[in-house]
Design a protein around this motif. Sequence first.
Motif, short mmCIF file in Angstrom:
data_model
loop_
_atom_site.label_atom_id
_atom_site.label_comp_id
_atom_site.label_asym_id
_atom_site.label_seq_id
_atom_site.Cartn_x
_atom_site.Cartn_y
_atom_site.Cartn_z
N THR A 78 1.75 50.21 38.04
CA THR A 78 1.86 50.38 39.49
C THR A 78 0.51 50.08 40.16
O THR A 78 0.45 49.38 41.18
CB THR A 78 2.35 51.80 39.83
OG1 THR A 78 3.49 52.09 39.03
CG2 THR A 78 2.72 51.93 41.29
N ASN A 79 -0.56 50.59 39.56
CA ASN A 79 -1.90 50.32 40.11
C ASN A 79 -2.20 48.82 40.14
O ASN A 79 -2.75 48.31 41.12
CB ASN A 79 -2.98 51.02 39.28
CG ASN A 79 -2.98 52.52 39.53
OD1 ASN A 79 -2.41 52.99 40.51
ND2 ASN A 79 -3.63 53.25 38.66
N GLU A 80 -1.86 48.14 39.06
CA GLU A 80 -2.08 46.69 38.99
C GLU A 80 -1.35 45.96 40.12
O GLU A 80 -1.88 45.06 40.75
CB GLU A 80 -1.55 46.15 37.65
CG GLU A 80 -2.52 46.24 36.50
CD GLU A 80 -3.83 45.55 36.79
OE1 GLU A 80 -3.79 44.41 37.30
OE2 GLU A 80 -4.90 46.16 36.54
N LEU A 81 -0.11 46.38 40.34
CA LEU A 81 0.70 45.72 41.36
C LEU A 81 0.10 45.95 42.75
O LEU A 81 0.03 45.04 43.58
CB LEU A 81 2.14 46.24 41.31
CG LEU A 81 2.92 45.85 40.03
CD1 LEU A 81 4.20 46.66 39.91
CD2 LEU A 81 3.24 44.35 40.04
N ILE A 82 -0.37 47.18 42.98
CA ILE A 82 -0.97 47.49 44.28
C ILE A 82 -2.24 46.63 44.48
O ILE A 82 -2.48 46.09 45.56
CB ILE A 82 -1.28 49.00 44.39
CG1 ILE A 82 0.04 49.77 44.44
CG2 ILE A 82 -2.13 49.31 45.61
CD1 ILE A 82 -0.11 51.27 44.42
N LYS A 83 -2.99 46.49 43.39
CA LYS A 83 -4.21 45.67 43.47
C LYS A 83 -3.85 44.23 43.86
O LYS A 83 -4.50 43.64 44.72
CB LYS A 83 -4.90 45.69 42.10
CG LYS A 83 -6.40 45.78 42.18
CD LYS A 83 -7.01 46.07 40.82
CE LYS A 83 -7.60 44.80 40.24
NZ LYS A 83 -7.86 44.95 38.79
N SER A 133 -1.34 43.21 45.57
CA SER A 133 -0.92 43.13 46.97
C SER A 133 -2.15 43.04 47.88
O SER A 133 -2.16 42.29 48.85
CB SER A 133 -0.04 44.32 47.35
OG SER A 133 -0.82 45.49 47.52
N PHE A 134 -3.19 43.79 47.54
CA PHE A 134 -4.43 43.75 48.34
C PHE A 134 -5.10 42.39 48.27
O PHE A 134 -5.73 41.94 49.21
CB PHE A 134 -5.41 44.83 47.89
CG PHE A 134 -5.12 46.18 48.50
CD1 PHE A 134 -5.04 46.32 49.88
CD2 PHE A 134 -4.92 47.29 47.70
CE1 PHE A 134 -4.77 47.56 50.45
CE2 PHE A 134 -4.64 48.53 48.25
CZ PHE A 134 -4.57 48.66 49.63
N LYS A 173 -5.01 42.31 53.01
CA LYS A 173 -5.45 43.69 53.23
C LYS A 173 -4.38 44.47 53.99
O LYS A 173 -4.34 45.68 53.97
CB LYS A 173 -6.76 43.71 54.03
CG LYS A 173 -7.95 43.21 53.25
CD LYS A 173 -8.68 44.35 52.53
CE LYS A 173 -9.72 43.84 51.55
NZ LYS A 173 -9.18 43.26 50.30
N ASN A 174 -3.53 43.73 54.70
CA ASN A 174 -2.42 44.37 55.43
C ASN A 174 -1.08 43.98 54.85
O ASN A 174 -0.17 43.61 55.57
CB ASN A 174 -2.46 43.94 56.91
CG ASN A 174 -3.61 44.57 57.63
OD1 ASN A 174 -3.85 45.76 57.47
ND2 ASN A 174 -4.34 43.78 58.39
N PHE A 175 -0.98 44.07 53.56
CA PHE A 175 0.26 43.66 52.89
C PHE A 175 1.45 44.40 53.49
O PHE A 175 1.41 45.62 53.70
CB PHE A 175 0.13 43.97 51.39
CG PHE A 175 1.13 43.27 50.53
CD1 PHE A 175 0.94 41.93 50.18
CD2 PHE A 175 2.26 43.93 50.07
CE1 PHE A 175 1.86 41.27 49.38
CE2 PHE A 175 3.20 43.26 49.27
CZ PHE A 175 2.99 41.94 48.92
N SER A 176 2.48 43.67 53.80
CA SER A 176 3.66 44.23 54.47
C SER A 176 4.23 45.43 53.70
O SER A 176 4.38 45.38 52.48
CB SER A 176 4.72 43.14 54.59
OG SER A 176 6.00 43.63 54.27
N ALA A 177 4.54 46.51 54.42
CA ALA A 177 5.00 47.73 53.77
C ALA A 177 6.34 47.51 53.05
O ALA A 177 6.54 48.04 51.95
CB ALA A 177 5.13 48.85 54.79
#
Length: 408
Positions: A47-52, A54-55, A59-63
């Motif tokens: 999950t952390n990797e995926l969030i990284k 997206s960034f 920086k404003n990756f769509s929710a």
Amino acid sequence: MKIVVLKFGGTSVGTINKIKKVAEIIASYKKKNYKVIVVSSAMSGVTNELIKKSFEISKNFSASEHDVLVSSGEQMACSLIAGRLIHRGFKSRSWLSWQIPILTKGAHKNSRINQINKNKIIKYLKEGGIPIITGFQGISDENRITTIGRGGSDASAIMIAKFFKAQRCIIYTDVEGVYTTDPNKLKKAKKLKIISYEEMLEMASLGAKVMQPVSIQDARLNRIDIEVKSSFTKKSGTLITKRSNIISNKIITGITSTQNDSKVSLIGVRDKPGVAASIFKPLSKNLINVDMVVQNISANGKETDLTFTIKTEDLNKTKKIIKSNKNIKFRKLLLKKDVSKISVIGVGMITTPGVTFRMFQSLASKKINIQVISTSEIKISVLIDKRNTKKALMALHKEFHLDNRNRK
Ligand code: ASP
Ligand code: MG
């Protein structure tokens, strides 16, 4: 139907070998004639990797895209578990939230499960299947993928246990259960056999990282017993349940300590209505979480001192906000890093007088100075110098006989 919900956390499914072990745990319940529903988190780190990622895209990756992306870790883990069970000769398949569906309300990244359609899963269980359901995700009224907040697969498991009226809900994780205090900080910490929802909520929000606090609140509201145990040993874990199920001779159930707290004191603040509000309003606007708050009585009726604690990472921001706040006047601003909040928690203190005294006395005997005190119905917290954390934990653990199973 005798249903058990088994939830596996990220570390429990962290490697292929661990997933193979998890499949054996699932098989053992199936052999005991349970109808088994499995809920899984993503493999640890995914999950952390995926969030990284997206960034790195924005920086404003769509929710809404965030939820599609980060929920995919659960899909992977569930199919690996199901695949292993099929390999071992069981009937099993993965179920993504939208296939059930698990319906959520609220904003992307932070939705809440409010309805689960049971029909397909019940039918599948009756056919002897083992459904492996993705934790953490759901779908919205608009048919979009949602997620329910970090660590949310605990809450998924509890809501599934609720809707399917499961007899048991077991949370498999990388610790053996809930301890009297953090075993990494105090060797004498003992695993608790049983703890009430209320105590567990206090412990979890004070940093005992066993379960996500929201999920404990869900369990409490729905009266679902939760067993927390390790997927790596056969030892029994901790039961989280309602108070009336607990017969205990302990006054205090657990002790927690915080790290990275700082203390802010405003000396000589005008003593008049609205002052506290004008101090805390800009802090809350800036999402700074204020924890312990004390205000002295004003000796001369004009001025008072106000102290509160925040996370150290917010210290500089807080300083700036207070200094630039034209609505408040004070004589001096004192900032202190490296304080720790020590809390003793136990429903036993509601009916037992003298707990406060025993806590203060035992700290005093170790020459530990108390800087701030706050209390709730089942908790007493004190702020001390962080250097004394271990000494305080040791003294209090002994004072309330947590070292020893049988004494009060
Ligand atoms: N995989 C999600 C997370 O890391 C949900 C969970 O672990 O419970 O937050
Ligand atoms: Mg997790």
